[in-house]
Motif scaffolding. Sequence first.
Motif: not given
Length: 74
Positions: A9-13, A50-66, A71-74
Amino acid sequence: MLFTERNRLKNHFVLEFVPFGGSFDEFIKPFITEMKVLERGKILNIQGNECVVIASLGDTTADLPQGNDMAGVK
């Protein structure tokens, strides 16, 4: 990146939330343009390296508590 690292999860933004009343099209068009560049890879200078940055798109669906837990929010 190894699958175990990609899966952490720490590698997802979260890039941006579209506020209520905001135009989704106004947000998504520049985002898609930038994602197309990042999918092919982009060389960036990060702290003098100099770094090569490669990104992709992911999708997550969750209710508010989940979603808060993911996201690491308390």
